[in-house]
Motif scaffolding. Structure first.
Motif, PDB file in Angstrom:
ATOM      1  N   ASN A  74       4.573  -2.936   2.449  1.00  0.00           N
ATOM      2  CA  ASN A  74       4.067  -3.968   1.530  1.00  0.00           C
ATOM      3  C   ASN A  74       2.605  -3.783   1.134  1.00  0.00           C
ATOM      4  O   ASN A  74       2.048  -4.631   0.428  1.00  0.00           O
ATOM      5  CB  ASN A  74       4.254  -5.362   2.153  1.00  0.00           C
ATOM      6  N   GLU A  75       1.990  -2.686   1.574  1.00  0.00           N
ATOM      7  CA  GLU A  75       0.601  -2.424   1.183  1.00  0.00           C
ATOM      8  C   GLU A  75       0.531  -2.184  -0.331  1.00  0.00           C
ATOM      9  O   GLU A  75       1.306  -1.408  -0.877  1.00  0.00           O
ATOM     10  CB  GLU A  75       0.053  -1.208   1.931  1.00  0.00           C
ATOM     11  N   LYS A  76      -0.408  -2.848  -0.971  1.00  0.00           N
ATOM     12  CA  LYS A  76      -0.497  -2.758  -2.440  1.00  0.00           C
ATOM     13  C   LYS A  76      -1.020  -1.393  -2.911  1.00  0.00           C
ATOM     14  O   LYS A  76      -0.507  -0.822  -3.861  1.00  0.00           O
ATOM     15  CB  LYS A  76      -1.427  -3.864  -2.968  1.00  0.00           C
ATOM     16  N   GLU A  77      -2.056  -0.900  -2.239  1.00  0.00           N
ATOM     17  CA  GLU A  77      -2.641   0.387  -2.634  1.00  0.00           C
ATOM     18  C   GLU A  77      -1.782   1.534  -2.101  1.00  0.00           C
ATOM     19  O   GLU A  77      -1.355   1.513  -0.951  1.00  0.00           O
ATOM     20  CB  GLU A  77      -4.068   0.517  -2.073  1.00  0.00           C
ATOM     21  N   THR A  78      -1.560   2.544  -2.946  1.00  0.00           N
ATOM     22  CA  THR A  78      -0.763   3.691  -2.521  1.00  0.00           C
ATOM     23  C   THR A  78      -1.472   4.444  -1.400  1.00  0.00           C
ATOM     24  O   THR A  78      -2.641   4.801  -1.520  1.00  0.00           O
ATOM     25  CB  THR A  78      -0.517   4.642  -3.706  1.00  0.00           C
ATOM     26  N   GLN A  85       5.741   2.129  -2.184  1.00  0.00           N
ATOM     27  CA  GLN A  85       5.017   2.730  -1.056  1.00  0.00           C
ATOM     28  C   GLN A  85       5.880   3.738  -0.289  1.00  0.00           C
ATOM     29  O   GLN A  85       5.370   4.668   0.325  1.00  0.00           O
ATOM     30  CB  GLN A  85       4.548   1.622  -0.111  1.00  0.00           C
TER      31      GLN A  85
END
Length: 302
Positions: free
Chosen positions: A20-24, A58
Motif C-alpha cells: 500500500n506504499e504510495k511511492e514506487t 507496487q
C-alpha cells in the motif's frame, strides 16, 4: 498454562507491508529487504503478489524480485495468487508457497469482491488443484476473523465455516487474521477454540494488526490457546486501508523481543531484524513503527 516452546514467524513485510506504499519502491530495495530477512533467519517470507498491476502497482515487480533474491534452502518464499493467471506467474517465479484468501464476513466479501464468501472460496478451486498437482505449498488466509469494518462483530462459527472450506481445498496452513485490529484476548480464545475443532491447531496461524494496540497481548492469548505460527511485519510496515490511522501489521521486532523474553525459540536474529527495519525505514523516509526496534536502535546509537 503451557506455552509452545517453538514458534514459526512468517515475515509479511515485503508483500503485505509494502503493497500500500504510495511511492514506487525500487526493485533493488525490495530484493535487499528480502535478502536481509533471509539472513535474519526466517523460514517463511511473503515476498511477492501476483495480482494485476492495475490494482496493486507496487507489486508489479514481483517476478523480478523472486528471480533475483538470494534463496536459502529450507526457506519458503510465498506469493499471493488471486486467480489462475496469478498462480501461473507464481509457478514460473518458483514460489515455494501460494496464498489464497477469503473473508469471515459476508459484508466484507460483498463490499470488496461483489460475491458471497462461498463463491469467493470456490473461485480458488482451480488454483488449489494446480498447487497440489505442482507440489506447491498452499496457504489460506481469512480476513476479518474477529471483526469487520462493515458489519462489526464476526461470530467464531463464521470463521470456522471458512476454515472448513479452505481445509477442503487442501490448504496446508490457514491464517486467522484480525484485519482491522479489533480483537482482544477473550475473542482470540473463543475463535481458536472453535476453529480448532475442524482443523489442526498446529497448522493455524495468527495474523494480528495493532490498530488498537492489542496485537502483542493477542499473540500471547493465542500462544496460551496453543497457536505456534504468527505473522509479523518488519518495522511494522503496512497500514490498514479500512481503518483510518491504523498502524496495521504488528512489528516483527516487537514480537521477537516478546518471544525471546518468554524463552520461546524462533531461530530469528533480533539484531538483524532491527537492521532490516532501519534499512527499509530509511528508504521510506520515516521512523519504524516498532517500539522494540526503535529502542534497540537508540541504545546502539548511545
Amino acid at each position: 498454562m503451557t506455552l509452545p516452546t517453538h514458534v514459526k514467524l512468517v515475515e509479511v513485510g515485503p508483500r503485505d507491508g509494502l503493497q500500500n506504499e504510495k511511492e514506487t519502491i525500487p526493485v533493488e530495495v525490495k530484493i535487499e529487504l528480502v535478502d536481509r530477512l533471509t539472513d535474519a533467519g526466517f523460514v517463511n517470507i511473503e515476498a511477492a503478489s501476483f495480482v494485476s498491476p492495475k490494482w496493486v502497482p507496487q507489486m508489479a515487480t514481483s517476478a523480478e524480485v523472486m528471480d533475483r533474491i538470494r534463496r536459502k534452502p529450507g526457506v519458503d518464499y510465498s506469493a499471493l495468487t488471486p486467480n489462475m493467471k496469478g498462480f501461473e506467474a507464481a509457478l514460473a517465479a518458483q514460489a515455494d508457497e501460494v496464498v489464497i484468501f477469503g473473508a469471515a464476513s459476508e459484508a466484507f466479501s460483498q463490499r470488496n469482491i461483489n460475491c458471497s464468501i462461498a463463491e469467493s472460496i470456490e473461485r480458488f478451486r482451480d488454483v488449489a488443484q494446480a498447487a497440489k498437482q505442482n507440489g506447491v505449498r498452499l496457504r489460506g488466509s481469512i480476513s476479518c476473523s474477529f471483526g469487520c469494518p462493515y458489519q462489526g462483530e464476526v461470530a467464531p462459527d463464521a470463521v470456522a465455516d471458512v476454515v472448513r472450506r479452505l481445509r477442503d481445498l487442501g490448504c496446508d496452513e490457514i491464517d486467522i487474521a484480525d484485519t482491522i485490529g479489533v480483537a482482544t484476548p477473550a475473542k482470540i480464545h473463543a475463535v481458536y477454540e472453535t476453529v480448532a475443532k475442524d482443523y489442526p491447531l498446529a497448522q493455524l496461524s495468527g495474523h494480528f494488526h495493532d490498530t488498537y494496540g492489542q496485537a502483542l497481548v493477542n499473540i500471547y492469548a493465542a500462544l496460551q490457546a496453543g497457536v505456534s505460527i504468527f505473522h509479523s511485519s518488519v518495522a511494522g510496515l503496512g497500514g490498514c486501508p479500512y481503518a483510518k490511522g491504523a498502524t496495521g501489521n504488528v512489528a516483527t521486532e516487537d514480537v521477537v523481543y516478546m518471544l525471546n523474553g518468554l524463552g520461546i525459540h524462533t531461530g530469528i536474529d533480533l539484531d538483524k531484524v532491527v537492521d532490516a527495519g532501519e534499512f527499509i525505514s530509511r528508504h521510506l523516509g520515516r521512523k519504524a513503527a516498532s517500539r522494540a526496534g526503535n529502542a534497540i536502535a537508540a541504545k546502539r546509537a548511545g
